[in-house]
Design a protein around this motif. Structure first.
Motif, PDB file in Angstrom:
ATOM      1  N   THR A 183       0.669  -1.419   0.082  1.00 41.25           N
ATOM      2  CA  THR A 183      -0.088  -0.029   0.090  1.00 41.25           C
ATOM      3  C   THR A 183       0.788   1.283   0.016  1.00 41.25           C
ATOM      4  OG1 THR A 183       0.084   0.140   2.305  1.00 41.25           O
ATOM      5  CG2 THR A 183      -1.919  -1.150   1.300  1.00 41.25           C
ATOM      6  N   GLY A 184       2.258   1.156   0.337  1.00 38.36           N
ATOM      7  CA  GLY A 184       2.883   2.240   0.322  1.00 38.36           C
ATOM      8  C   GLY A 184       2.763   3.041   1.703  1.00 38.36           C
ATOM      9  N   ARG A 185       2.017   2.379   2.728  1.00 37.92           N
ATOM     10  CA  ARG A 185       2.085   2.981   4.027  1.00 37.92           C
ATOM     11  C   ARG A 185       2.480   1.903   5.169  1.00 37.92           C
ATOM     12  NH1 ARG A 185      -2.294   7.598   4.625  1.00 37.92           N
ATOM     13  NH2 ARG A 185      -1.411   7.215   6.836  1.00 37.92           N
ATOM     14  N   SER A 186       2.975   2.329   6.102  1.00 36.82           N
ATOM     15  CA  SER A 186       3.299   1.324   6.999  1.00 36.82           C
ATOM     16  C   SER A 186       2.362   1.084   7.913  1.00 36.82           C
ATOM     17  CB  SER A 186       4.540   1.810   7.802  1.00 36.82           C
ATOM     18  OG  SER A 186       4.435   3.242   8.461  1.00 36.82           O
ATOM     19  N   THR A 187       1.249   1.881   8.258  1.00 36.52           N
ATOM     20  CA  THR A 187       0.174   1.430   8.976  1.00 36.52           C
ATOM     21  C   THR A 187      -1.350   1.731   8.270  1.00 36.52           C
ATOM     22  OG1 THR A 187      -0.105   3.760   9.997  1.00 36.52           O
ATOM     23  CG2 THR A 187       1.209   2.079  11.405  1.00 36.52           C
ATOM     24  N   VAL A 188      -2.305   1.116   8.910  1.00 40.59           N
ATOM     25  CA  VAL A 188      -3.723   1.355   8.168  1.00 40.59           C
ATOM     26  C   VAL A 188      -4.062   2.689   8.979  1.00 40.59           C
ATOM     27  CG1 VAL A 188      -5.914   0.503   8.193  1.00 40.59           C
ATOM     28  CG2 VAL A 188      -4.029  -1.353   8.352  1.00 40.59           C
ATOM     29  N   PRO A 189      -4.598   3.468   7.905  1.00 39.75           N
ATOM     30  CA  PRO A 189      -4.782   4.746   8.209  1.00 39.75           C
ATOM     31  C   PRO A 189      -6.180   4.839   8.810  1.00 39.75           C
ATOM     32  CG  PRO A 189      -4.805   4.811   5.825  1.00 39.75           C
ATOM     33  CD  PRO A 189      -4.521   3.398   6.469  1.00 39.75           C
TER      34      PRO A 189
ATOM     35  N   ARG B 120      -4.460  -5.963  -1.206  1.00 35.29           N
ATOM     36  CA  ARG B 120      -3.188  -6.197  -1.778  1.00 35.29           C
ATOM     37  C   ARG B 120      -3.351  -5.544  -3.237  1.00 35.29           C
ATOM     38  NH1 ARG B 120      -2.560 -12.514  -1.004  1.00 35.29           N
ATOM     39  NH2 ARG B 120      -4.949 -12.329  -1.689  1.00 35.29           N
ATOM     40  N   HIS B 121      -4.358  -5.473  -3.594  1.00 35.67           N
ATOM     41  CA  HIS B 121      -4.590  -4.939  -5.199  1.00 35.67           C
ATOM     42  C   HIS B 121      -5.294  -3.620  -4.980  1.00 35.67           C
ATOM     43  CE1 HIS B 121      -4.364  -9.342  -5.031  1.00 35.67           C
ATOM     44  NE2 HIS B 121      -3.724  -9.222  -5.899  1.00 35.67           N
ATOM     45  N   ILE B 122      -6.341  -3.487  -4.302  1.00 38.96           N
ATOM     46  CA  ILE B 122      -7.050  -2.226  -4.278  1.00 38.96           C
ATOM     47  C   ILE B 122      -7.006  -1.316  -3.414  1.00 38.96           C
ATOM     48  CG2 ILE B 122      -9.093  -3.325  -5.792  1.00 38.96           C
ATOM     49  CD1 ILE B 122     -10.785  -3.704  -3.129  1.00 38.96           C
ATOM     50  N   GLY B 123      -6.266  -1.499  -2.252  1.00 39.16           N
ATOM     51  CA  GLY B 123      -5.803  -0.542  -1.228  1.00 39.16           C
ATOM     52  C   GLY B 123      -6.761  -0.755   0.091  1.00 39.16           C
ATOM     53  N   PHE B 124      -6.773   0.041   0.597  1.00 39.08           N
ATOM     54  CA  PHE B 124      -7.555   0.092   2.018  1.00 39.08           C
ATOM     55  C   PHE B 124      -9.099   0.352   1.730  1.00 39.08           C
ATOM     56  CE2 PHE B 124      -3.258   1.788   3.411  1.00 39.08           C
ATOM     57  CZ  PHE B 124      -2.946   1.065   4.155  1.00 39.08           C
ATOM     58  N   ILE B 125     -10.029   0.051   2.602  1.00 34.31           N
ATOM     59  CA  ILE B 125     -11.259   0.124   2.468  1.00 34.31           C
ATOM     60  C   ILE B 125     -11.698   1.077   3.406  1.00 34.31           C
ATOM     61  CG2 ILE B 125     -13.562  -1.132   2.620  1.00 34.31           C
ATOM     62  CD1 ILE B 125     -11.262  -2.104   0.147  1.00 34.31           C
ATOM     63  N   SER B 126     -12.103   2.230   2.909  1.00 36.40           N
ATOM     64  CA  SER B 126     -12.969   3.294   3.931  1.00 36.40           C
ATOM     65  C   SER B 126     -14.286   2.758   4.765  1.00 36.40           C
ATOM     66  CB  SER B 126     -13.026   4.507   3.122  1.00 36.40           C
ATOM     67  OG  SER B 126     -14.378   4.522   2.547  1.00 36.40           O
ATOM     68  N   LYS B 127     -14.518   3.223   5.931  1.00 34.88           N
ATOM     69  CA  LYS B 127     -15.505   2.764   6.815  1.00 34.88           C
ATOM     70  C   LYS B 127     -16.702   3.361   5.921  1.00 34.88           C
ATOM     71  CE  LYS B 127     -17.566   2.982  11.290  1.00 34.88           C
ATOM     72  NZ  LYS B 127     -17.470   3.111  12.490  1.00 34.88           N
TER      73      LYS B 127
END
Length: 184
Positions: free
Chosen positions: A131-137, A155-162
């Motif tokens: 994701t290019g980030r070290s922690t989940v935002p 792993r492909h689409i990145g983080f999922i927002s609430k």
């Protein structure tokens, strides 16, 4: 005859009220989903029918290992398992999940791992790698399908927002012989 008309109108009112209640429940509280795809196998399979609790995500945040349904794009909803919560670091090494540096068991994958004849179920990676980030935002989640080799997930689409989360899966009701409420 007038008495019969009154009964008919009463039945019609009751039916209309019932339809309105069903529509409100479906719109705001629960939804029915039919699984399409193999990304959650063997836990959830193609054609399984699920009840998704929409109100629960308004009351509480998803927890680690909850199965959630979310809007993947404007046309599709996906079902995946929550692995990373806001603030978490995630790493996989030798098929072992590490959250915030500590090994975490994934018992729902045990049978799948046992049946593997070649290699690992989950490739080695870190959150930073994917994701290019070290922690989940904050207000975001890292999700994976249980069928790690064949899942299009964070792993492909990145983080999922609430805000993208439709609800938390509460029940598989079809096929009836696989009725299940707890998925880990």
């Amino acid at each position: 005859m007038p008495n019969q008309n009154v009964r008919f109108v009463d039945w019609l009112k009751a039916l209309l009220i019932a339809l309105i209640i069903v529509a409100l429940v479906r719109q705001y509280l629960f939804a029915n989903y039919i699984v399409n795809g193999e990304s959650m196998m063997p836990t959830i399979e193609e054609g399984n029918r699920l009840i998704v609790n929409k109100i629960e995500v308004e009351i509480r945040s998803p927890e680690r290992f909850d199965l959630i349904v979310f809007h993947a794009n404007s046309e599709e909803d996906y079902i995946k398992r929550v692995i990373g919560l806001p603030g978490d670091t995630i790493k996989y090494e030798n098929d072992q999940l590490y959250v915030n540096g500590k090994a975490v068991d994934e018992p729902y994958l045990d049978d799948f791992k046992t049946d593997l004849i070649d290699g690992q179920l989950t490739e080695n990676f870190t959150l930073l790698d994917k994701t290019g980030r070290s922690t989940v935002p904050k207000d975001y989640y890292f999700v994976l399908g249980d069928n790690r080799r064949h899942s299009y997930d964070s792993r492909h689409i990145g983080f999922i927002s609430k805000e993208e989360i439709v609800g938390i899966v509460n029940l598989r009701y079809w096929p009836i012989d696989r009725l299940q409420m707890n998925f880990y």
